[in-house]
Design a protein around this motif. Structure first.
Motif, PDB file in Angstrom:
ATOM      1  N   VAL A  32       0.811  -1.082  -0.170  1.00 36.40           N
ATOM      2  CA  VAL A  32       0.248  -0.044  -0.108  1.00 36.40           C
ATOM      3  C   VAL A  32       0.877   1.110   0.008  1.00 36.40           C
ATOM      4  CG1 VAL A  32      -1.858  -1.129   1.395  1.00 36.40           C
ATOM      5  CG2 VAL A  32      -0.115  -0.001   2.555  1.00 36.40           C
ATOM      6  N   VAL A  33       0.309   2.349  -0.505  1.00 34.00           N
ATOM      7  CA  VAL A  33       0.985   3.762  -0.308  1.00 34.00           C
ATOM      8  C   VAL A  33      -0.189   4.562   0.056  1.00 34.00           C
ATOM      9  CG1 VAL A  33       2.561   3.389  -2.242  1.00 34.00           C
ATOM     10  CG2 VAL A  33       0.303   4.200  -2.770  1.00 34.00           C
ATOM     11  N   LEU A  34       0.356   5.893   0.519  1.00 33.32           N
ATOM     12  CA  LEU A  34      -0.662   6.856   0.799  1.00 33.32           C
ATOM     13  C   LEU A  34      -0.699   7.854  -0.432  1.00 33.32           C
ATOM     14  CD1 LEU A  34       0.234   7.850   4.547  1.00 33.32           C
ATOM     15  CD2 LEU A  34      -1.903   6.831   3.847  1.00 33.32           C
ATOM     16  N   LEU A  35      -1.766   8.106  -0.643  1.00 33.52           N
ATOM     17  CA  LEU A  35      -2.065   9.057  -1.972  1.00 33.52           C
ATOM     18  C   LEU A  35      -2.910  10.061  -1.679  1.00 33.52           C
ATOM     19  CD1 LEU A  35      -2.490   6.591  -4.888  1.00 33.52           C
ATOM     20  CD2 LEU A  35      -0.420   8.044  -4.209  1.00 33.52           C
ATOM     21  N   PRO A  36      -2.661  11.462  -1.968  1.00 33.20           N
ATOM     22  CA  PRO A  36      -3.546  12.571  -1.800  1.00 33.20           C
ATOM     23  C   PRO A  36      -4.977  12.653  -2.203  1.00 33.20           C
ATOM     24  CG  PRO A  36      -1.798  13.120  -3.162  1.00 33.20           C
ATOM     25  CD  PRO A  36      -1.348  11.782  -2.999  1.00 33.20           C
ATOM     26  N   ALA A  37      -5.825  12.796  -1.844  1.00 28.45           N
ATOM     27  CA  ALA A  37      -7.156  13.194  -2.276  1.00 28.45           C
ATOM     28  C   ALA A  37      -7.114  14.507  -2.582  1.00 28.45           C
ATOM     29  CB  ALA A  37      -8.342  12.737  -1.210  1.00 28.45           C
ATOM     30  N   GLY A  38      -8.174  14.831  -3.494  1.00 35.75           N
ATOM     31  CA  GLY A  38      -8.453  16.187  -4.042  1.00 35.75           C
ATOM     32  C   GLY A  38      -7.686  16.655  -5.116  1.00 35.75           C
ATOM     33  N   ARG A  39      -7.006  15.865  -5.683  1.00 37.84           N
ATOM     34  CA  ARG A  39      -6.244  16.432  -6.953  1.00 37.84           C
ATOM     35  C   ARG A  39      -6.795  15.847  -8.237  1.00 37.84           C
ATOM     36  NH1 ARG A  39       0.310  15.732  -5.406  1.00 37.84           N
ATOM     37  NH2 ARG A  39       0.318  17.164  -4.050  1.00 37.84           N
ATOM     38  N   ALA A  40      -7.065  14.723  -8.364  1.00 37.23           N
ATOM     39  CA  ALA A  40      -7.775  14.027  -9.572  1.00 37.23           C
ATOM     40  C   ALA A  40      -9.240  13.248  -8.797  1.00 37.23           C
ATOM     41  CB  ALA A  40      -6.962  13.015 -10.213  1.00 37.23           C
ATOM     42  N   TRP A  41      -9.149  13.053  -7.597  1.00 42.41           N
ATOM     43  CA  TRP A  41     -10.463  12.531  -7.145  1.00 42.41           C
ATOM     44  C   TRP A  41     -10.364  12.723  -5.615  1.00 42.41           C
ATOM     45  CZ3 TRP A  41      -7.688   9.576  -3.659  1.00 42.41           C
ATOM     46  CH2 TRP A  41      -6.520   8.939  -4.068  1.00 42.41           C
ATOM     47  N   ASP A  42     -11.674  12.501  -5.298  1.00 43.06           N
ATOM     48  CA  ASP A  42     -11.967  12.569  -3.721  1.00 43.06           C
ATOM     49  C   ASP A  42     -12.392  11.024  -3.393  1.00 43.06           C
ATOM     50  OD1 ASP A  42     -11.524  15.119  -3.594  1.00 43.06           O
ATOM     51  OD2 ASP A  42     -13.415  16.011  -3.306  1.00 43.06           O
ATOM     52  N   VAL A  43     -12.647  10.915  -2.143  1.00 40.95           N
ATOM     53  CA  VAL A  43     -13.095   9.424  -1.725  1.00 40.95           C
ATOM     54  C   VAL A  43     -14.408   9.789  -0.577  1.00 40.95           C
ATOM     55  CG1 VAL A  43     -12.566   7.329  -0.710  1.00 40.95           C
ATOM     56  CG2 VAL A  43     -10.973   8.358  -2.192  1.00 40.95           C
ATOM     57  N   LEU A  44     -15.405   9.055  -1.074  1.00 32.51           N
ATOM     58  CA  LEU A  44     -16.541   9.239   0.096  1.00 32.51           C
ATOM     59  C   LEU A  44     -16.601   7.954   0.605  1.00 32.51           C
ATOM     60  CD1 LEU A  44     -19.435  10.895  -1.987  1.00 32.51           C
ATOM     61  CD2 LEU A  44     -17.776  11.898  -0.442  1.00 32.51           C
ATOM     62  N   ILE A  45     -16.494   7.642   2.096  1.00 31.26           N
ATOM     63  CA  ILE A  45     -16.365   6.548   2.708  1.00 31.26           C
ATOM     64  C   ILE A  45     -17.577   6.111   3.634  1.00 31.26           C
ATOM     65  CG2 ILE A  45     -15.073   5.465   4.511  1.00 31.26           C
ATOM     66  CD1 ILE A  45     -12.611   7.628   3.616  1.00 31.26           C
ATOM     67  N   LEU A  46     -18.205   5.327   3.003  1.00 32.54           N
ATOM     68  CA  LEU A  46     -19.509   4.905   3.661  1.00 32.54           C
ATOM     69  C   LEU A  46     -19.342   3.543   4.496  1.00 32.54           C
ATOM     70  CD1 LEU A  46     -20.223   5.973   0.895  1.00 32.54           C
ATOM     71  CD2 LEU A  46     -22.121   4.576   0.809  1.00 32.54           C
ATOM     72  N   VAL A  81     -14.730   9.665  -6.499  1.00 35.21           N
ATOM     73  CA  VAL A  81     -15.765  10.591  -7.024  1.00 35.21           C
ATOM     74  C   VAL A  81     -14.806  11.781  -7.265  1.00 35.21           C
ATOM     75  CG1 VAL A  81     -17.502  10.052  -5.580  1.00 35.21           C
ATOM     76  CG2 VAL A  81     -16.083  11.632  -4.700  1.00 35.21           C
ATOM     77  N   PRO A  82     -15.277  12.496  -8.524  1.00 37.64           N
ATOM     78  CA  PRO A  82     -14.664  13.743  -8.823  1.00 37.64           C
ATOM     79  C   PRO A  82     -13.989  14.505  -7.931  1.00 37.64           C
ATOM     80  CG  PRO A  82     -16.513  13.404 -10.111  1.00 37.64           C
ATOM     81  CD  PRO A  82     -16.661  12.716  -8.807  1.00 37.64           C
ATOM     82  N   ALA A  83     -12.775  15.160  -7.866  1.00 35.88           N
ATOM     83  CA  ALA A  83     -12.346  16.231  -6.886  1.00 35.88           C
ATOM     84  C   ALA A  83     -13.165  17.128  -6.822  1.00 35.88           C
ATOM     85  CB  ALA A  83     -10.941  16.643  -7.484  1.00 35.88           C
ATOM     86  N   SER A 124      -8.452   4.772 -16.940  1.00 33.58           N
ATOM     87  CA  SER A 124      -9.161   5.635 -17.852  1.00 33.58           C
ATOM     88  C   SER A 124      -9.720   6.943 -17.180  1.00 33.58           C
ATOM     89  CB  SER A 124     -10.650   4.856 -18.349  1.00 33.58           C
ATOM     90  OG  SER A 124     -11.610   4.713 -17.267  1.00 33.58           O
ATOM     91  N   GLY A 125      -9.715   6.870 -15.855  1.00 34.28           N
ATOM     92  CA  GLY A 125      -9.845   8.040 -15.023  1.00 34.28           C
ATOM     93  C   GLY A 125     -11.620   7.910 -14.711  1.00 34.28           C
ATOM     94  N   THR A 126     -12.268   6.900 -14.738  1.00 31.99           N
ATOM     95  CA  THR A 126     -13.630   6.559 -14.694  1.00 31.99           C
ATOM     96  C   THR A 126     -13.741   6.931 -12.813  1.00 31.99           C
ATOM     97  OG1 THR A 126     -13.871   5.310 -16.363  1.00 31.99           O
ATOM     98  CG2 THR A 126     -15.631   5.203 -14.677  1.00 31.99           C
ATOM     99  N   LEU A 127     -14.719   8.062 -12.754  1.00 31.33           N
ATOM    100  CA  LEU A 127     -15.110   7.969 -11.280  1.00 31.33           C
ATOM    101  C   LEU A 127     -16.393   7.790 -11.279  1.00 31.33           C
ATOM    102  CD1 LEU A 127     -12.842  11.346 -10.800  1.00 31.33           C
ATOM    103  CD2 LEU A 127     -12.396   8.819  -9.876  1.00 31.33           C
ATOM    104  N   THR A 128     -17.007   7.624  -9.988  1.00 34.85           N
ATOM    105  CA  THR A 128     -18.471   7.296  -9.727  1.00 34.85           C
ATOM    106  C   THR A 128     -19.075   8.989  -9.676  1.00 34.85           C
ATOM    107  OG1 THR A 128     -17.978   5.306  -8.317  1.00 34.85           O
ATOM    108  CG2 THR A 128     -20.188   6.451  -8.096  1.00 34.85           C
ATOM    109  N   ASP A 129     -20.045   8.898 -10.224  1.00 35.11           N
ATOM    110  CA  ASP A 129     -20.959  10.128 -10.421  1.00 35.11           C
ATOM    111  C   ASP A 129     -21.665  10.286  -9.046  1.00 35.11           C
ATOM    112  OD1 ASP A 129     -23.710  11.624 -10.408  1.00 35.11           O
ATOM    113  OD2 ASP A 129     -22.860  12.110 -12.346  1.00 35.11           O
ATOM    114  N   PRO A 130     -21.335  11.582  -8.156  1.00 31.32           N
ATOM    115  CA  PRO A 130     -21.842  11.621  -6.820  1.00 31.32           C
ATOM    116  C   PRO A 130     -23.265  11.766  -6.712  1.00 31.32           C
ATOM    117  CG  PRO A 130     -20.344  13.520  -7.591  1.00 31.32           C
ATOM    118  CD  PRO A 130     -20.427  12.587  -8.470  1.00 31.32           C
ATOM    119  N   SER A 131     -24.178  12.247  -7.653  1.00 26.85           N
ATOM    120  CA  SER A 131     -25.344  12.495  -7.782  1.00 26.85           C
ATOM    121  C   SER A 131     -25.837  10.745  -7.842  1.00 26.85           C
ATOM    122  CB  SER A 131     -25.868  12.923  -9.008  1.00 26.85           C
ATOM    123  OG  SER A 131     -25.605  14.625  -8.397  1.00 26.85           O
TER     124      SER A 131
END
Length: 150
Positions: A32-46, A81-83, A124-131
């Motif tokens: 594992v590595v630590l990667l910064p959120a907020g640049r190309a993507w954010d993460v929603l944690i459920l 999800v998108p940044a 490919s950069g596919t992210l989940t649409d937050p809506s």
């Protein structure tokens, strides 16, 4: 380029030093590595149960959502999800990791202790649409509530 290699390139592109990140990934015994959120993507944690139910709903609606991580014995799921999403997220019970936060990320295609990909990135950069994620969460939460009332 193979899927895992393309995914590695996509993920490490957000690292302050992509080459050092790849080096660490290959040599870290946990994988594992630590990667910064907020640049190309954010993460929603459920929370786990809601996260898995949401994934069930989401995959009935679209063929392939963005990357999804499971961690800590499947107690939590992280949707990429998108940044910028984290700064606008208002939902309760969901942690939002955006700019200024770091995410534990396993190497694509490998299982590592504590964190694993349920849906690995394909590069490919596919992210989940937050809506769409939010609507899926509402349906999943309603299903869980109905089951509790039985």
């Amino acid at each position: 380029m193979t899927g895992a290699r393309t995914a590695v390139e996509w993920l490490t592109a957000v690292a302050p030093d992509p080459e050092a990140c790849r080096w660490e990934w290959e040599r870290n015994p946990l994988g594992v590595v630590l990667l910064p959120a907020g640049r190309a993507w954010d993460v929603l944690i459920l929370p786990g149960e809601l996260g898995f139910r949401t994934l069930d709903v989401l995959t009935r609606v679209i063929d392939r959502p963005g990357p999804v991580l499971a961690g800590f014995g499947d107690a939590r799921l992280g949707y990429f999800v998108p940044a910028g999403t984290a700064a606008r997220w208002l939902g309760t019970g969901v942690r939002a990791a955006g700019g200024g936060t770091w995410i534990v990320v396993p190497y694509p295609g490998r299982t590592s202790g504590g964190v694993r990909w349920l849906i690995p990135p394909d590069g490919s950069g596919t992210l989940t649409d937050p809506s769409l994620l939010e609507l899926s969460m509402h349906e999943a939460a309603a299903t869980l509530a109905d089951e509790e009332n039985l």
